[in-house]
Motif scaffolding. Structure first.
Motif, PDB file in Angstrom:
ATOM      1  N   THR A   1      40.345  -2.331 -70.997  1.00  0.00           N
ATOM      2  CA  THR A   1      39.994  -1.525 -72.166  1.00  0.00           C
ATOM      3  C   THR A   1      40.826  -1.959 -73.379  1.00  0.00           C
ATOM      4  OG1 THR A   1      41.574   0.178 -71.498  1.00  0.00           O
ATOM      5  CG2 THR A   1      39.286   0.482 -70.818  1.00  0.00           C
ATOM      6  N   ASN A   2      40.427  -1.484 -74.548  1.00  0.00           N
ATOM      7  CA  ASN A   2      41.091  -1.849 -75.796  1.00  0.00           C
ATOM      8  C   ASN A   2      42.507  -1.295 -75.862  1.00  0.00           C
ATOM      9  OD1 ASN A   2      38.737  -3.063 -76.568  1.00  0.00           O
ATOM     10  ND2 ASN A   2      38.125  -1.448 -77.984  1.00  0.00           N
ATOM     11  N   MET A   3      43.408  -2.106 -76.395  1.00  0.00           N
ATOM     12  CA  MET A   3      44.776  -1.682 -76.684  1.00  0.00           C
ATOM     13  C   MET A   3      45.026  -1.988 -78.157  1.00  0.00           C
ATOM     14  SD  MET A   3      46.883  -3.135 -73.374  1.00  0.00           S
ATOM     15  CE  MET A   3      46.098  -4.737 -73.280  1.00  0.00           C
ATOM     16  N   GLU A   4      45.402  -0.972 -78.910  1.00  0.00           N
ATOM     17  CA  GLU A   4      45.707  -1.174 -80.322  1.00  0.00           C
ATOM     18  C   GLU A   4      47.118  -1.728 -80.433  1.00  0.00           C
ATOM     19  OE1 GLU A   4      45.051   2.308 -82.650  1.00  0.00           O
ATOM     20  OE2 GLU A   4      43.001   2.552 -81.900  1.00  0.00           O
ATOM     21  N   ALA A   5      47.255  -2.779 -81.221  1.00  0.00           N
ATOM     22  CA  ALA A   5      48.550  -3.433 -81.369  1.00  0.00           C
ATOM     23  C   ALA A   5      48.798  -3.779 -82.824  1.00  0.00           C
ATOM     24  CB  ALA A   5      48.600  -4.700 -80.518  1.00  0.00           C
ATOM     25  N   VAL A   6      50.074  -3.952 -83.154  1.00  0.00           N
ATOM     26  CA  VAL A   6      50.488  -4.404 -84.475  1.00  0.00           C
ATOM     27  C   VAL A   6      51.295  -5.677 -84.270  1.00  0.00           C
ATOM     28  CG1 VAL A   6      51.839  -3.863 -86.523  1.00  0.00           C
ATOM     29  CG2 VAL A   6      50.557  -2.059 -85.368  1.00  0.00           C
TER      30      VAL A   6
ATOM     31  N   ILE B   1      45.523  -5.207 -84.620  1.00  0.00           N
ATOM     32  CA  ILE B   1      44.543  -5.915 -83.804  1.00  0.00           C
ATOM     33  C   ILE B   1      44.216  -5.092 -82.566  1.00  0.00           C
ATOM     34  CG2 ILE B   1      45.184  -8.237 -84.589  1.00  0.00           C
ATOM     35  CD1 ILE B   1      46.892  -8.551 -82.086  1.00  0.00           C
ATOM     36  N   ILE B   2      43.099  -5.415 -81.962  1.00  0.00           N
ATOM     37  CA  ILE B   2      42.687  -4.828 -80.693  1.00  0.00           C
ATOM     38  C   ILE B   2      42.777  -5.938 -79.653  1.00  0.00           C
ATOM     39  CG2 ILE B   2      40.793  -3.756 -79.413  1.00  0.00           C
ATOM     40  CD1 ILE B   2      41.757  -1.968 -81.637  1.00  0.00           C
ATOM     41  N   ILE B   3      43.456  -5.669 -78.547  1.00  0.00           N
ATOM     42  CA  ILE B   3      43.646  -6.662 -77.487  1.00  0.00           C
ATOM     43  C   ILE B   3      43.021  -6.139 -76.204  1.00  0.00           C
ATOM     44  CG2 ILE B   3      45.341  -7.899 -76.086  1.00  0.00           C
ATOM     45  CD1 ILE B   3      47.328  -7.524 -78.362  1.00  0.00           C
TER      46      ILE B   3
ATOM     47  N   SER C   1      48.433 -11.855 -71.182  1.00  0.00           N
ATOM     48  CA  SER C   1      47.550 -12.997 -71.400  1.00  0.00           C
ATOM     49  C   SER C   1      46.369 -12.516 -72.237  1.00  0.00           C
ATOM     50  CB  SER C   1      47.048 -13.561 -70.071  1.00  0.00           C
ATOM     51  OG  SER C   1      48.129 -14.026 -69.312  1.00  0.00           O
ATOM     52  N   GLY C   2      46.353 -12.876 -73.499  1.00  0.00           N
ATOM     53  CA  GLY C   2      45.295 -12.420 -74.398  1.00  0.00           C
ATOM     54  C   GLY C   2      43.962 -13.042 -74.042  1.00  0.00           C
ATOM     55  N   GLU C   3      42.972 -12.205 -73.767  1.00  0.00           N
ATOM     56  CA  GLU C   3      41.637 -12.709 -73.436  1.00  0.00           C
ATOM     57  C   GLU C   3      40.621 -12.359 -74.516  1.00  0.00           C
ATOM     58  OE1 GLU C   3      40.480 -11.680 -69.461  1.00  0.00           O
ATOM     59  OE2 GLU C   3      42.515 -12.031 -68.731  1.00  0.00           O
ATOM     60  N   TYR C   4      40.910 -11.322 -75.281  1.00  0.00           N
ATOM     61  CA  TYR C   4      40.002 -10.873 -76.342  1.00  0.00           C
ATOM     62  C   TYR C   4      40.844 -10.249 -77.439  1.00  0.00           C
ATOM     63  CZ  TYR C   4      36.384  -8.028 -78.619  1.00  0.00           C
ATOM     64  OH  TYR C   4      35.544  -7.450 -79.524  1.00  0.00           O
ATOM     65  N   VAL C   5      40.661 -10.705 -78.661  1.00  0.00           N
ATOM     66  CA  VAL C   5      41.403 -10.151 -79.797  1.00  0.00           C
ATOM     67  C   VAL C   5      40.418  -9.909 -80.934  1.00  0.00           C
ATOM     68  CG1 VAL C   5      43.238 -10.539 -81.483  1.00  0.00           C
ATOM     69  CG2 VAL C   5      43.518 -11.354 -79.160  1.00  0.00           C
ATOM     70  N   GLU C   6      40.560  -8.745 -81.532  1.00  0.00           N
ATOM     71  CA  GLU C   6      39.675  -8.321 -82.615  1.00  0.00           C
ATOM     72  C   GLU C   6      40.549  -7.839 -83.771  1.00  0.00           C
ATOM     73  OE1 GLU C   6      37.094  -4.373 -82.754  1.00  0.00           O
ATOM     74  OE2 GLU C   6      36.454  -5.728 -81.163  1.00  0.00           O
ATOM     75  N   ARG C   7      40.161  -8.211 -85.003  1.00  0.00           N
ATOM     76  CA  ARG C   7      40.851  -7.729 -86.193  1.00  0.00           C
ATOM     77  C   ARG C   7      39.792  -7.309 -87.199  1.00  0.00           C
ATOM     78  NH1 ARG C   7      44.117 -12.085 -89.220  1.00  0.00           N
ATOM     79  NH2 ARG C   7      42.011 -12.765 -89.599  1.00  0.00           N
ATOM     80  N   ASP C   8      39.938  -6.112 -87.733  1.00  0.00           N
ATOM     81  CA  ASP C   8      38.976  -5.570 -88.700  1.00  0.00           C
ATOM     82  C   ASP C   8      37.543  -5.613 -88.159  1.00  0.00           C
ATOM     83  OD1 ASP C   8      41.095  -5.202 -90.463  1.00  0.00           O
ATOM     84  OD2 ASP C   8      40.836  -7.199 -91.352  1.00  0.00           O
ATOM     85  N   SER C   9      37.380  -5.237 -86.906  1.00  0.00           N
ATOM     86  CA  SER C   9      36.078  -5.197 -86.225  1.00  0.00           C
ATOM     87  C   SER C   9      35.414  -6.571 -86.107  1.00  0.00           C
ATOM     88  CB  SER C   9      35.123  -4.221 -86.916  1.00  0.00           C
ATOM     89  OG  SER C   9      35.680  -2.932 -86.905  1.00  0.00           O
ATOM     90  N   LYS C  10      36.192  -7.637 -86.226  1.00  0.00           N
ATOM     91  CA  LYS C  10      35.667  -8.994 -86.057  1.00  0.00           C
ATOM     92  C   LYS C  10      36.445  -9.674 -84.929  1.00  0.00           C
ATOM     93  CE  LYS C  10      34.345  -9.638 -90.848  1.00  0.00           C
ATOM     94  NZ  LYS C  10      34.586 -10.388 -92.074  1.00  0.00           N
ATOM     95  N   VAL C  11      35.731 -10.286 -84.019  1.00  0.00           N
ATOM     96  CA  VAL C  11      36.360 -10.995 -82.908  1.00  0.00           C
ATOM     97  C   VAL C  11      36.989 -12.272 -83.450  1.00  0.00           C
ATOM     98  CG1 VAL C  11      35.966 -12.141 -80.703  1.00  0.00           C
ATOM     99  CG2 VAL C  11      34.693 -10.075 -81.271  1.00  0.00           C
ATOM    100  N   ILE C  12      38.304 -12.424 -83.237  1.00  0.00           N
ATOM    101  CA  ILE C  12      38.968 -13.656 -83.679  1.00  0.00           C
ATOM    102  C   ILE C  12      39.353 -14.537 -82.498  1.00  0.00           C
ATOM    103  CG2 ILE C  12      39.787 -12.675 -85.836  1.00  0.00           C
ATOM    104  CD1 ILE C  12      42.573 -12.494 -84.571  1.00  0.00           C
TER     105      ILE C  12
END
Length: 179
Positions: free
Chosen positions: A86-91, A139-141, A158-169
């Motif tokens: 699930t999503n984890m909010e991170a700074v 970001i969302i991880i 281990s980052g598998e999915y990262v999103e910033r401002d609702s855009k997958v980066i």
């Protein structure tokens, strides 16, 4: 004319037979090479033996130390998110990893008040988007894996999915060999 045809077909048959025979030999050796999984007792004995080595003693001391306890507490905080993917909010707190790290490309991020190392295995095409991250970016991880090492004072995600401002980066590309 018949002799020429026979002369061409005979080597073809012989080579085909050799190729087929070689394939059967390779199949047999690969079946025999697979090791049996260890039983619980064998694993326990191996672990006990390893804990008696200098590396095992050092690891055991690290686990009992305040730094080790802090790392395991951080892992426990995000374990549910990791298991459920699930999503984890991170700074983002730092764009560089701790000095001497050999984890490849990664950033430091704060999740629920704890710092974590977020490492990536990007393709060249994904690297530019990851390098556009800045300190204090939200970001969302998502990840399936979190680990630890005595060398680091932080859990390693281990980052598998990262999103910033609702855009997958970043989205991890599965390996081609299936692992």
């Amino acid at each position: 004319m018949k002799k020429i045809i026979y002369a061409l077909i005979l080597p073809l048959v012989v080579v085909s037979g050799l190729v087929f025979a070689n394939r059967e030999i390779n199949d047999e050796t690969s079946r025999k090479a697979a090791p049996k999984p260890l039983t619980a007792a064998e694993r326990e004995a191996g672990m006990k033996k390893w804990k008696a080595t200098p590396e095992g003693i050092k690891y055991t001391k690290w686990v009992a130390s305040p730094a080790g306890k802090k790392v395991f507490a951080g892992i426990a905080k995000i374990r549910k998110n990791i298991n459920d993917y699930t999503n984890m909010e991170a700074v983002v707190t730092s764009l560089s990893l701790p000095p001497g790290s050999r984890l490849g490309f990664g950033v430091m991020a704060r999740i629920n008040g704890d710092d974590y190392i977020v490492k990536f295995e990007p393709e060249k095409s994904q690297l530019e988007q990851l390098q556009s991250l800045k300190v204090n970016d939200k970001i969302i991880i998502r990840s399936h894996n979190v680990s630890h090492a005595p060398k680091y004072s932080y859990p390693i995600i281990s980052g598998e999915y990262v999103e910033r401002d609702s855009k997958v980066i970043f989205k991890r590309v599965p390996r081609k060999d299936g692992c």
